[in-house]
Each structure stands twice: as structure tokens, then as C-alpha cells.
Motif scaffolding. Sequence first.
Motif, short mmCIF file in Angstrom:
data_model
loop_
_atom_site.label_atom_id
_atom_site.label_comp_id
_atom_site.label_asym_id
_atom_site.label_seq_id
_atom_site.Cartn_x
_atom_site.Cartn_y
_atom_site.Cartn_z
N VAL A 184 0.69 -1.10 0.18
CA VAL A 184 0.05 0.21 -0.19
C VAL A 184 0.62 1.35 0.22
N ARG A 185 1.73 1.09 0.80
CA ARG A 185 2.23 2.20 0.59
C ARG A 185 3.53 2.54 -0.56
N VAL A 186 3.73 1.30 -1.24
CA VAL A 186 4.37 1.38 -2.78
C VAL A 186 3.31 2.29 -3.57
N GLN A 187 2.65 1.59 -3.59
CA GLN A 187 1.22 2.28 -4.30
C GLN A 187 0.79 3.60 -4.28
N ASN A 188 0.57 3.85 -2.99
CA ASN A 188 0.55 5.67 -2.34
C ASN A 188 1.93 6.38 -3.32
N PHE A 189 2.79 5.76 -2.64
CA PHE A 189 4.55 6.97 -3.09
C PHE A 189 4.14 6.85 -4.77
N ALA A 190 4.26 5.93 -5.91
CA ALA A 190 4.05 5.70 -6.98
C ALA A 190 2.85 6.75 -7.15
N TRP A 191 1.88 6.26 -6.77
CA TRP A 191 0.68 7.95 -7.20
C TRP A 191 0.99 8.78 -7.18
N PHE A 192 1.25 9.77 -6.16
CA PHE A 192 2.26 10.65 -5.75
C PHE A 192 3.36 11.32 -6.36
N SER A 193 4.19 10.30 -6.85
CA SER A 193 5.45 10.35 -7.61
C SER A 193 4.39 11.43 -9.17
N LEU A 194 3.80 10.08 -9.75
CA LEU A 194 2.63 10.19 -10.68
C LEU A 194 2.19 11.74 -10.77
N PHE A 195 1.66 12.02 -10.22
CA PHE A 195 0.92 13.29 -9.88
C PHE A 195 2.28 14.44 -9.67
N ALA A 196 3.29 14.17 -9.05
CA ALA A 196 4.13 15.20 -8.95
C ALA A 196 4.92 15.78 -9.87
N LEU A 197 4.67 15.01 -11.11
CA LEU A 197 5.64 14.25 -12.50
C LEU A 197 4.58 15.11 -13.01
N ALA A 198 3.42 15.06 -13.14
CA ALA A 198 2.03 15.57 -14.30
C ALA A 198 2.30 17.08 -13.83
N GLY A 199 1.71 17.43 -12.52
CA GLY A 199 1.67 18.61 -11.64
C GLY A 199 3.30 19.87 -12.32
N LEU A 200 4.41 18.74 -12.17
CA LEU A 200 5.82 19.59 -12.58
C LEU A 200 5.53 20.30 -13.87
N GLY A 201 5.53 19.21 -15.34
CA GLY A 201 5.23 19.24 -16.40
C GLY A 201 4.09 19.90 -16.73
N VAL A 202 3.02 20.22 -15.91
CA VAL A 202 2.09 21.90 -16.51
C VAL A 202 2.96 22.94 -16.24
N TRP A 203 3.49 22.69 -14.83
CA TRP A 203 3.97 24.80 -14.24
C TRP A 203 5.32 24.64 -15.23
N GLN A 204 5.50 23.78 -15.96
CA GLN A 204 7.42 23.38 -16.25
C GLN A 204 5.88 24.29 -18.50
N ILE A 205 5.04 24.01 -18.66
CA ILE A 205 4.79 24.76 -19.60
C ILE A 205 3.92 25.65 -19.71
N PHE A 206 3.35 26.21 -18.51
CA PHE A 206 2.89 27.52 -17.92
C PHE A 206 4.21 28.57 -18.34
N HIS A 207 5.51 27.85 -17.44
CA HIS A 207 6.23 28.89 -17.30
C HIS A 207 7.26 29.02 -18.44
N LEU A 208 6.97 27.77 -19.48
CA LEU A 208 8.27 28.30 -20.93
C LEU A 208 6.88 29.02 -21.71
N ARG A 209 5.99 29.26 -21.73
CA ARG A 209 4.91 29.56 -21.93
C ARG A 209 4.85 31.88 -21.47
N ALA A 210 4.57 31.57 -20.77
CA ALA A 210 5.20 32.39 -20.47
C ALA A 210 6.20 33.49 -20.14
N PHE A 211 7.59 32.83 -20.67
CA PHE A 211 8.72 33.14 -21.11
C PHE A 211 9.14 33.38 -22.53
#
Length: 219
Positions: A184-211
Motif C-alpha cells: 500500500v505504501r509503495v502504491q501510494n508513493f507511486a501515485w504521488f510520484s505520478l501526480f508530482a511529475l504531471a504537476g511539474l510538467g504542467v508548471w513547466q508548460i506555463f512557465h515556458l509559455r510565459a517566458f
Amino acid sequence: MFSLIPPFLLSTLLFSALPTHAIKFSLQAQRYPPPKCIWNAAHPNALVIVTANVGAGPNQRVDIEIVDSSPKKNVYLSKKGIKSESRLAITTHEDGEVGVCFRNTVEGDVSYEEAQKLFRVIDLDVDIGADAVDYNAIANQESLSGLETEMRKLEGIVKEIVEELDYLKQREEKFSGTNISTNVRVQNFAWFSLFALAGLGVWQIFHLRAFFKRKYLID
């Protein structure tokens, strides 16, 4: 309860359950000797009978100590200067291994060369559980026949086998719970990593667009 155990398994366990642990060895004498320990597995509240027969030897003192391997490092018994045959009994407190430890200390005015030749022969028997019970004394006290004595011994062995199976079942349940919790802990960590990477990707898109907008590279 016994009906849950297959007959062939019960027969095997009856002949192999809790054998007597016997060993004979030489113990070198030293001025500051390290302990030499013999370890045997034992469950909590198990009766342990230790019989140590120490051979003769001049200018030597043999000490015995009975401990266990639990985190508490319980010391059940400590005795100095044992001679000939010593019979000691303890009841374990923790699950793990019980160690019978010996030290052979050089005494008196003995040179180093002479001390190197000093040793004592120790004959050690360790009986645990049903093997530690004196059924002959029980038979004399209760006036049991030979067959009744053997049946009483088999009853004690079967009881220990059932307790061993219950112990193994508890260990299996504990390990199973640990395995499920870890998954369960490994699964939760995997979901957290997935959401963190997705959030980081969206932030990079908006950051590069603004730049790029600031640099007038895109509208």
C-alpha cells in the motif's frame, strides 16, 4: 484441534519435534577469555534444562551464563566455578534463541606457555520443552504405568507441536500484514510520484509559455 493436522505430518513432527541438543567440546583457558556460546531456538515460557559436565583441569575456573538473543538481552542465570556435573533449569521470557555461554579463566601463577596448554572438556546437553520434563519423576509421583508415561510424554509433544503451528500461523499473519502494508505504501508513493511529475510538467508548460511571450517569440 488435532484433526486439522494431516496424519502423516503429525507422525513426522512427533519423531522430529524438539530433539535433545548434545555437544562435547574443548574450552581453551585464557586470562581474559571470551564467551563460547551454544545457541538453541526456544519459544516464550519454554522450560530449558541445561546439563553441563565439566572435566577436571588444574588452575582453571569455568563460568556459565544463560542468556537469550531478544532485544532485552535477558540473563537468566550466571554461575562461577562450576565443577563436574551441573544441572540448571530456566524458563524463557522472550521468543528467540537461548545461549549457554562458557568462560574458562586461568587462575594462579601460570606462565603464558603453560596457559596455552590448559583446557577443559565440556559435555553439554540442552533439553527444551517436552524433552526437559522429567516423566520418570511424574510416573513415580502419580504411579503411572510405562504405557501411561509414554502417553503423557506424547501428549506433551503433541501440545508443543500445536503451539508451534499456532506460532507459525501468527508469524505468517504478521508477515502477511507487513507485506500488505508495504504494498500500500509503495502504491501510494507511486501515485504521488505520478501526480508530482504531471504537476511539474504542467508548471513547466506555463512557465515556458510565459517566458516565450516575454521574449515576443509567440503570441
